[in-house]
Each structure stands twice: as structure tokens, then as C-alpha cells.
Design a protein around this motif. Sequence first.
Motif, mmCIF file in Angstrom:
data_model
loop_
_atom_site.group_PDB
_atom_site.id
_atom_site.type_symbol
_atom_site.label_atom_id
_atom_site.label_comp_id
_atom_site.label_asym_id
_atom_site.label_seq_id
_atom_site.Cartn_x
_atom_site.Cartn_y
_atom_site.Cartn_z
ATOM 1 N N GLU A 71 35.013 -36.993 66.177
ATOM 2 C CA GLU A 71 33.605 -36.830 66.610
ATOM 3 C C GLU A 71 33.473 -36.905 68.191
ATOM 4 O O GLU A 71 32.792 -36.177 68.841
ATOM 5 C CB GLU A 71 32.873 -38.223 65.929
ATOM 6 N N ASP A 72 34.328 -37.704 68.706
ATOM 7 C CA ASP A 72 34.354 -37.558 70.141
ATOM 8 C C ASP A 72 34.708 -36.313 71.079
ATOM 9 O O ASP A 72 34.161 -35.773 71.731
ATOM 10 C CB ASP A 72 35.287 -38.896 70.831
ATOM 11 N N ASP A 73 35.675 -35.637 70.237
ATOM 12 C CA ASP A 73 36.124 -34.388 70.753
ATOM 13 C C ASP A 73 35.127 -33.443 70.432
ATOM 14 O O ASP A 73 34.719 -32.530 71.373
ATOM 15 C CB ASP A 73 37.266 -33.776 69.806
ATOM 16 N N TYR A 74 34.216 -33.434 69.264
ATOM 17 C CA TYR A 74 33.142 -32.388 68.821
ATOM 18 C C TYR A 74 32.188 -32.694 70.083
ATOM 19 O O TYR A 74 31.764 -31.698 70.737
ATOM 20 C CB TYR A 74 32.588 -32.624 67.592
ATOM 21 N N TYR A 75 31.663 -33.773 70.392
ATOM 22 C CA TYR A 75 30.738 -33.993 71.291
ATOM 23 C C TYR A 75 31.067 -33.562 72.802
ATOM 24 O O TYR A 75 30.090 -33.103 73.336
ATOM 25 C CB TYR A 75 30.087 -35.390 71.342
ATOM 26 N N ALA A 76 32.453 -33.784 72.913
ATOM 27 C CA ALA A 76 33.011 -33.401 74.261
ATOM 28 C C ALA A 76 32.902 -31.942 74.595
ATOM 29 O O ALA A 76 33.052 -31.525 75.502
ATOM 30 C CB ALA A 76 34.224 -33.940 74.399
ATOM 31 N N SER A 77 33.002 -31.087 73.389
ATOM 32 C CA SER A 77 33.034 -29.678 73.549
ATOM 33 C C SER A 77 31.693 -29.229 73.874
ATOM 34 O O SER A 77 31.566 -27.997 74.067
ATOM 35 C CB SER A 77 33.468 -29.198 72.286
ATOM 36 N N LEU A 78 30.587 -30.022 73.795
ATOM 37 C CA LEU A 78 29.411 -29.390 73.974
ATOM 38 C C LEU A 78 29.074 -29.408 75.655
ATOM 39 O O LEU A 78 29.749 -29.961 76.216
ATOM 40 C CB LEU A 78 28.132 -30.605 73.285
ATOM 41 N N SER A 79 28.079 -28.666 75.939
ATOM 42 C CA SER A 79 27.745 -28.408 77.329
ATOM 43 C C SER A 79 27.185 -29.730 77.734
ATOM 44 O O SER A 79 26.687 -30.754 76.848
ATOM 45 C CB SER A 79 26.741 -27.332 77.630
ATOM 46 N N VAL A 80 26.987 -30.046 79.231
ATOM 47 C CA VAL A 80 26.205 -31.182 79.531
ATOM 48 C C VAL A 80 24.829 -31.216 79.141
ATOM 49 O O VAL A 80 24.529 -32.380 78.620
ATOM 50 C CB VAL A 80 26.009 -31.178 81.211
ATOM 51 N N ALA A 81 24.189 -30.071 78.986
ATOM 52 C CA ALA A 81 22.735 -30.373 78.483
ATOM 53 C C ALA A 81 22.884 -30.628 76.723
ATOM 54 O O ALA A 81 21.728 -31.424 76.307
ATOM 55 C CB ALA A 81 21.974 -29.000 78.335
ATOM 56 N N GLU A 82 23.758 -30.111 76.136
ATOM 57 C CA GLU A 82 23.808 -30.263 74.693
ATOM 58 C C GLU A 82 24.215 -31.554 74.542
ATOM 59 O O GLU A 82 23.648 -32.531 73.570
ATOM 60 C CB GLU A 82 24.615 -29.399 73.962
ATOM 61 N N ARG A 83 25.204 -32.340 75.011
ATOM 62 C CA ARG A 83 25.730 -33.656 74.977
ATOM 63 C C ARG A 83 24.468 -34.684 75.457
ATOM 64 O O ARG A 83 24.324 -35.602 74.789
ATOM 65 C CB ARG A 83 26.874 -33.680 75.681
ATOM 66 N N ASN A 84 23.844 -34.132 76.492
ATOM 67 C CA ASN A 84 22.784 -35.227 76.892
ATOM 68 C C ASN A 84 21.517 -35.221 75.908
ATOM 69 O O ASN A 84 21.084 -36.158 75.613
ATOM 70 C CB ASN A 84 22.414 -34.982 78.140
#
Length: 297
Positions: A130-143
Amino acid sequence: MKKDMIFFSENGQGLTSTSANHVANMAKEMVRNIQSSLQNIVMYSTEVSLIDSDSSNLLRQGANDQRIIAVNSDIYRIAKANALIAWLREAIKARERMLKEAEEMSIDDFAKLQNINLEKEPEMETALNEDDYYASLSVAERNRYYELEALAAMLGKEIHPGGSFADAREALNMRIEQPHDVKGEGRDTLIYTYTPSTSTTLVEDTYFNLQRHYREAQAALNSIKYSCRKAVTESLVKVRTDYAKAMSEYTEHRKVVEAQRAEYVQKRVKEIANYKILIPEALADIYNQVAHLGKKQ
């Protein structure tokens, strides 16, 4: 290690972990103050008078329309502040992970990084988590994920039983049904009169509007989590399939490579320590509010 670089600026501008922790603490205090204000909302005024008197005294003034209207912005401000806290806390943990990863880098990982032909035994790669997946998102998507999580939690807290707004609404409805209390006897009898201090229609509209926002935020959050679970499952299947084909060899130069690894780790740790934590554009306003609050204090 690369997955955590999303939290750090490339131009050397931003916050140190110490500053980020201070801002997070200030934001937490801001949230506490706003929540305290929400919890103290009373939607009716209280007056008292003697039973044989034509006059009454105002004991407490209830919240007016403007205060009720401000509830929505207060909730969103809390959600933004909580999102900022989440971002900063995750950034601090990311730096700690990167330092730990650098310090504990194996000779095999170092050889791979430096394109050294170090033979190794077959080894299963780490599947996407899960951490890897969310880390693959852009700054805007993760935020956006942190914002939705914080918003859904805050809205749910306010509209469900026990929430300050839900309880205040329930108290208002009770006083509409029971607008008077009588205490004492004879000439000392006191009559307490409770009068709504704001529009009941406004209260109901605000309450159901918050419910709608909660459902929308929860639905959007669930959609992101579903995409994450799907990607993690697909990654796990791929990793297990690739593991059967994985091959590597040992090398007689491991001691030489280990010396090179130690030198690299020393440089890498120093580099990571100098990284500065960036603030997402979506959190710039709330960050400036918190930073300004700190300067005022």
C-alpha cells in the motif's frame, strides 16, 4: 528509497524535520482550538425570570446564523490542518525510512545500484504494498488521499451521535419541544425560557449538507483504496510469477564491493539529512496560517 522522494523538494527549499515537526504540532494546536469552539456551540439562548415578573434576564446568548454558517468552513479548516499534519508526519517518517534503508543497504542492493555484476542466489522481489502504491501517485493525488481521509473522518465525527454539531442540533430540537423549565417554589419560582438563536431550517440544511459531503468524501476515499488493493494484488501475482525465473550468482569480489558500499552509505546518509520537506500547493494556505500563528506567538 525513490518512492519517498515525493515528500522532498529538488531545489533545496523547504522544511527540515525539526521545523516540520514544529509546524505539525502548531497545526495540531490549531485543530484543538477550532474543535473546542465547535464543541461549545449552543444553538439556543437562555433567559430567566421570576414567576410574577414581566422582565427576564439573558443568561446565555446562543450561536447566531453567522456562527452556524462558519461551521462548514471550520470543519474544512480542521480537515486541511489534519491533512497538513499527515503530510508532515509522513514526510518525517519517509526521511527516517530512507536513512534506515541507506544504512541497512545490503551488498547485493548496492551492487545492483552501481551496476556491479555481483552474482546472487535467486530471490523474490518485494511486491507492491500500500505504501508503494500511494508513493507512486503524484503530489496532488497523494495529498488528495490524505485530504479525503481527514475530511471523511472529521465530517463523520461531527454528524454522528456524539459529534459536537450533531449533539448541538439534538439539544436545539429538545428545547424547541420543551422551551421552558421551572425551578423553585412560591415567589422564588424561576422560569427558564429557551429560544432558538438561529434558523432551524439553516441548522437542518447544514446538517444534511454535511451528511452529503461525508458520503461523497467516503465514496471517493473508498475508490482510491479499491484501486490500491487491486494494484497490490496484481503486483503480488507478478512478483510470485517472476520469482520462479529469477537467477543470480555469487562473486569473489564481495569484500571489495562491501568497502565501496560503506563509502556510498556514508555519503548517502549525509545527502538524505540535507533534504528539505516540500509543502504541496493544496496545503500552502493552511501552512501559511499555521506558520503565521507560530510567529504571532
